[in-house]
Motif scaffolding. Structure first.
Motif, PDB file in Angstrom:
ATOM      1  N   ALA A  77       0.858  -1.193   0.000  1.00 24.86           N
ATOM      2  CA  ALA A  77       0.000   0.000   0.000  1.00 24.86           C
ATOM      3  C   ALA A  77       0.883   1.227   0.000  1.00 24.86           C
ATOM      4  O   ALA A  77       1.949   1.234   0.620  1.00 24.86           O
ATOM      5  N   VAL A  78       0.438   2.263  -0.680  1.00 26.78           N
ATOM      6  CA  VAL A  78       1.249   3.480  -0.729  1.00 26.78           C
ATOM      7  C   VAL A  78       0.350   4.711  -0.796  1.00 26.78           C
ATOM      8  O   VAL A  78      -0.688   4.695  -1.439  1.00 26.78           O
ATOM      9  N   THR A  79       0.786   5.767  -0.106  1.00 28.14           N
ATOM     10  CA  THR A  79       0.069   7.040  -0.166  1.00 28.14           C
ATOM     11  C   THR A  79       0.294   7.672  -1.528  1.00 28.14           C
ATOM     12  O   THR A  79       1.437   7.850  -1.947  1.00 28.14           O
ATOM     13  N   VAL A  80      -0.813   8.030  -2.196  1.00 28.28           N
ATOM     14  CA  VAL A  80      -0.688   8.636  -3.538  1.00 28.28           C
ATOM     15  C   VAL A  80      -1.053  10.123  -3.541  1.00 28.28           C
ATOM     16  O   VAL A  80      -0.975  10.791  -4.550  1.00 28.28           O
ATOM     17  N   GLY A  81      -1.488  10.661  -2.416  1.00 27.99           N
ATOM     18  CA  GLY A  81      -1.832  12.081  -2.330  1.00 27.99           C
ATOM     19  C   GLY A  81      -2.927  12.269  -1.301  1.00 27.99           C
ATOM     20  O   GLY A  81      -3.487  11.282  -0.828  1.00 27.99           O
ATOM     21  N   PRO A  82      -3.225  13.463  -0.865  1.00 28.02           N
ATOM     22  CA  PRO A  82      -2.503  14.682  -1.204  1.00 28.02           C
ATOM     23  C   PRO A  82      -1.179  14.782  -0.446  1.00 28.02           C
ATOM     24  O   PRO A  82      -0.995  14.120   0.571  1.00 28.02           O
ATOM     25  N   GLY A  83      -0.285  15.612  -0.976  1.00 29.23           N
ATOM     26  CA  GLY A  83       1.016  15.772  -0.339  1.00 29.23           C
ATOM     27  C   GLY A  83       1.973  16.483  -1.282  1.00 29.23           C
ATOM     28  O   GLY A  83       1.572  17.002  -2.317  1.00 29.23           O
ATOM     29  N   LEU A  84       3.238  16.490  -0.928  1.00 22.18           N
ATOM     30  CA  LEU A  84       4.265  17.116  -1.772  1.00 22.18           C
ATOM     31  C   LEU A  84       4.579  16.177  -2.927  1.00 22.18           C
ATOM     32  O   LEU A  84       4.875  14.993  -2.701  1.00 22.18           O
ATOM     33  N   LEU A  85       4.491  16.691  -4.133  1.00 21.01           N
ATOM     34  CA  LEU A  85       4.604  15.825  -5.312  1.00 21.01           C
ATOM     35  C   LEU A  85       5.915  15.031  -5.347  1.00 21.01           C
ATOM     36  O   LEU A  85       5.909  13.814  -5.547  1.00 21.01           O
ATOM     37  N   GLY A  86       7.025  15.718  -5.144  1.00 24.75           N
ATOM     38  CA  GLY A  86       8.324  15.034  -5.194  1.00 24.75           C
ATOM     39  C   GLY A  86       8.424  13.945  -4.146  1.00 24.75           C
ATOM     40  O   GLY A  86       8.936  12.845  -4.414  1.00 24.75           O
ATOM     41  N   SER A  87       7.902  14.213  -2.967  1.00 25.54           N
ATOM     42  CA  SER A  87       7.932  13.231  -1.881  1.00 25.54           C
ATOM     43  C   SER A  87       7.042  12.034  -2.212  1.00 25.54           C
ATOM     44  O   SER A  87       7.438  10.875  -2.035  1.00 25.54           O
ATOM     45  N   LEU A  88       5.841  12.326  -2.711  1.00 25.54           N
ATOM     46  CA  LEU A  88       4.912  11.248  -3.066  1.00 25.54           C
ATOM     47  C   LEU A  88       5.515  10.334  -4.135  1.00 25.54           C
ATOM     48  O   LEU A  88       5.394   9.102  -4.057  1.00 25.54           O
ATOM     49  N   LEU A  89       6.180  10.950  -5.112  1.00 24.97           N
ATOM     50  CA  LEU A  89       6.744  10.163  -6.220  1.00 24.97           C
ATOM     51  C   LEU A  89       7.748   9.125  -5.728  1.00 24.97           C
ATOM     52  O   LEU A  89       7.829   8.029  -6.277  1.00 24.97           O
ATOM     53  N   VAL A  90       8.501   9.474  -4.693  1.00 24.63           N
ATOM     54  CA  VAL A  90       9.493   8.524  -4.168  1.00 24.63           C
ATOM     55  C   VAL A  90       8.781   7.274  -3.634  1.00 24.63           C
ATOM     56  O   VAL A  90       9.132   6.144  -3.972  1.00 24.63           O
ATOM     57  N   GLY A  91       7.740   7.496  -2.817  1.00 30.28           N
ATOM     58  CA  GLY A  91       7.010   6.366  -2.229  1.00 30.28           C
ATOM     59  C   GLY A  91       6.283   5.555  -3.285  1.00 30.28           C
ATOM     60  O   GLY A  91       6.330   4.319  -3.282  1.00 30.28           O
ATOM     61  N   VAL A  92       5.628   6.250  -4.204  1.00 32.20           N
ATOM     62  CA  VAL A  92       4.846   5.551  -5.231  1.00 32.20           C
ATOM     63  C   VAL A  92       5.767   4.710  -6.117  1.00 32.20           C
ATOM     64  O   VAL A  92       5.477   3.548  -6.418  1.00 32.20           O
ATOM     65  N   ASN A  93       6.900   5.272  -6.496  1.00 33.56           N
ATOM     66  CA  ASN A  93       7.809   4.505  -7.354  1.00 33.56           C
ATOM     67  C   ASN A  93       8.452   3.345  -6.615  1.00 33.56           C
ATOM     68  O   ASN A  93       8.641   2.268  -7.195  1.00 33.56           O
ATOM     69  N   GLN A 337     -10.655  -6.788  -4.608  1.00 36.04           N
ATOM     70  CA  GLN A 337     -10.218  -6.599  -5.999  1.00 36.04           C
ATOM     71  C   GLN A 337      -9.095  -5.577  -5.987  1.00 36.04           C
ATOM     72  O   GLN A 337      -9.299  -4.405  -6.225  1.00 36.04           O
ATOM     73  N   TRP A 338      -7.917  -6.010  -5.652  1.00 36.52           N
ATOM     74  CA  TRP A 338      -6.791  -5.092  -5.588  1.00 36.52           C
ATOM     75  C   TRP A 338      -6.496  -4.565  -6.985  1.00 36.52           C
ATOM     76  O   TRP A 338      -6.686  -5.249  -7.963  1.00 36.52           O
ATOM     77  N   TYR A 339      -6.034  -3.389  -7.045  1.00 33.60           N
ATOM     78  CA  TYR A 339      -5.761  -2.824  -8.356  1.00 33.60           C
ATOM     79  C   TYR A 339      -4.399  -2.142  -8.350  1.00 33.60           C
ATOM     80  O   TYR A 339      -3.861  -1.820  -7.305  1.00 33.60           O
ATOM     81  N   ASN A 340      -3.873  -1.947  -9.543  1.00 37.40           N
ATOM     82  CA  ASN A 340      -2.532  -1.367  -9.642  1.00 37.40           C
ATOM     83  C   ASN A 340      -2.576   0.148  -9.720  1.00 37.40           C
ATOM     84  O   ASN A 340      -3.468   0.726 -10.300  1.00 37.40           O
ATOM     85  N   VAL A 341      -1.576   0.746  -9.091  1.00 38.38           N
ATOM     86  CA  VAL A 341      -1.567   2.194  -9.025  1.00 38.38           C
ATOM     87  C   VAL A 341      -0.820   2.768 -10.225  1.00 38.38           C
ATOM     88  O   VAL A 341       0.254   2.330 -10.563  1.00 38.38           O
ATOM     89  N   ASN A 342      -1.455   3.694 -10.890  1.00 32.70           N
ATOM     90  CA  ASN A 342      -0.807   4.333 -12.041  1.00 32.70           C
ATOM     91  C   ASN A 342      -0.729   5.837 -11.905  1.00 32.70           C
ATOM     92  O   ASN A 342       0.077   6.471 -12.533  1.00 32.70           O
ATOM     93  N   VAL A 343      -1.597   6.367 -11.107  1.00 31.75           N
ATOM     94  CA  VAL A 343      -1.685   7.833 -11.075  1.00 31.75           C
ATOM     95  C   VAL A 343      -1.436   8.385  -9.697  1.00 31.75           C
ATOM     96  O   VAL A 343      -1.575   7.690  -8.699  1.00 31.75           O
ATOM     97  N   ILE A 344      -1.099   9.636  -9.681  1.00 31.27           N
ATOM     98  CA  ILE A 344      -1.053  10.385  -8.420  1.00 31.27           C
ATOM     99  C   ILE A 344      -2.261  11.286  -8.453  1.00 31.27           C
ATOM    100  O   ILE A 344      -2.435  12.059  -9.393  1.00 31.27           O
ATOM    101  N   SER A 345      -3.119  11.178  -7.472  1.00 35.39           N
ATOM    102  CA  SER A 345      -4.327  12.018  -7.506  1.00 35.39           C
ATOM    103  C   SER A 345      -4.109  13.230  -6.629  1.00 35.39           C
ATOM    104  O   SER A 345      -3.239  13.249  -5.793  1.00 35.39           O
TER     105      SER A 345
END
Ligand code: KG4
Ligand code: ZN
Length: 345
Positions: A77-93, A337-345
């Motif tokens: 599981a990963v936080t996709v937002g809201p938050g600081l974009l650069g920080s979120l990208l590290v966790g999501v990737n 029904q787990w799904y894959n994360v593609n976007v940052i909302s």
């Protein structure tokens, strides 16, 4: 089901492993507090670079501490937002890479949902509907959960969040960062008695309770901040001033500010409870670490027989355990029904 959760929305790198949405096997936070304190607030670029350094070692450590292996993990599981974009990208990737390498689904989690589901940790049976008050550095919101996965936004701040106001007031008073705990500690220095309250009023340290009397579930904290700025200017407390009465005045302002925020939060929560009659009241977010707020809500709950779910201190401020808890509850409501994360909302 074991979920490995990652949280990097702001300045804390969090990694946790949570079983069935309630049982925390490990909850690690690498705090960047000291680093940002030198700047008086979070520097986004610095935050994302620190996440990058911390995230994979923390994942390794979490697996070690929980005596687990990637094989035993069912989802990430990963936080996709809201938050600081650069920080979120590290966790999501990081989550996407691990999902790919380990062959596990990746579950996107909204940060606010995380704060709400922190109240479900160690509580397997939270009765619905839930009324949640989320108060953090970026948000002050009232949300109704009718069923898992069905949320209704009831109201929220029209400008600053409560935590943001704490942080700014701390700066006005010459206190450190993060402001919430600093203002609370300052306020606690003042043993308030009726005499002291009268004295405060004589000096004119009476702050407004914005929107408290209004018939809605919204908040506003920016005017309160301005009111503090005016009081500070009038009190000639220009930190770091160091005059003979400065410490007393600083504590008085901190106390009155904290009381104003708590009065408004508790008042609106009470209004929402009357209106929506929830089974359980959940508090979440960094400001819920405030002892005065917890005490006031607990007193009300005792008086009116409310069922309360207030997270332990470690699950109030940003952490990954809450993200793992939210992912499980939201996933279950979607029939797994787990799904894959593609976007940052
Ligand atoms: O939930 P959180 O860790 O991060 C966000 O999602 O924003 O909340 C951080 C906020 C900060 O504004 C901080 O000053 C505030 O929570 N906070 C507090 C206390 N501890 C943290 N505010 C009031 N009293 C506290 N004891
Ligand atoms: Zn947060």
């Amino acid at each position: 089901m074991k979920i490995l959760a990652i949280e990097t929305s702001c300045d804390d790198t969090g990694v946790a492993i949570v079983e069935n949405g309630h049982r925390v096997l490990v909850n690690l936070v690498a705090s960047q507090e000291k680093l940002h304190a030198t700047f008086g607030g979070v520097v986004p670029e610095v935050a994302s670079r620190e996440h990058l350094k911390a995230v994979f070692p923390l994942i390794d450590l979490a697996l070690q501490k929980a005596k687990s292996t990637p094989k035993k993990i069912d989802a990430i599981a990963v936080t996709v937002g809201p938050g600081l974009l650069g920080s979120l990208l590290v966790g999501v990737n990081a989550a996407k890479v691990l999902g790919y390498l380990w062959g596990k689904p990746v579950v996107p989690v909204n940060h606010l949902m995380g704060h709400i589901y922190a109240g479900f940790i160690n509580r397997p049976k939270v009765g619905l509907p839930v009324l949640a008050l989320v108060v953090s550095g970026g948000h002050s919101e009232l949300v109704l959960i009718k069923k898992q996965g069905e949320y209704k936004y009831l109201g929220g701040t029209r400008d600053d969040a409560a935590g943001e106001a704490f942080d700014k007031v701390a700066r006005l008073l010459g206190l450190g960062y993060p402001g919430g705990p600093a203002v609370a500690a300052e306020a606690a220095k003042l043993q308030i008695t009726n005499d002291k309250l009268q004295m405060l009023r004589r000096r004119g340290i009476v702050l407004p309770r914005p929107m408290l009397g209004e018939d809605n579930l919204d908040f506003s904290f920016s005017g309160l901040k301005t009111a503090v700025a005016i009081v500070v200017a009038n009190s000639k407390l220009h930190p770091p001033a160091g005059g003979p009465n400065d410490n007393q005045v600083r504590a008085e302002i901190a106390h009155e500010f904290q009381s104003a925020v708590v009065d408004v939060l508790v008042g609106k929560l009470f209004r929402a409870v009357i209106q929506y009659q929830p089974k359980t009241i959940v508090l979440g977010g960094g400001v819920v670490a405030n002892r005065e707020l917890r005490k006031r809500v607990e007193e009300l709950a005792g008086k009116h027989n409310w069922r309360l779910a207030i997270p332990d201190f470690q699950y109030c401020t940003d952490n990954a355990a809450m993200v793992g808890a939210a992912a499980w509850h939201i996933g279950i409501s979607k029939n797994s029904q787990w799904y894959n994360v593609n976007v940052i909302s």
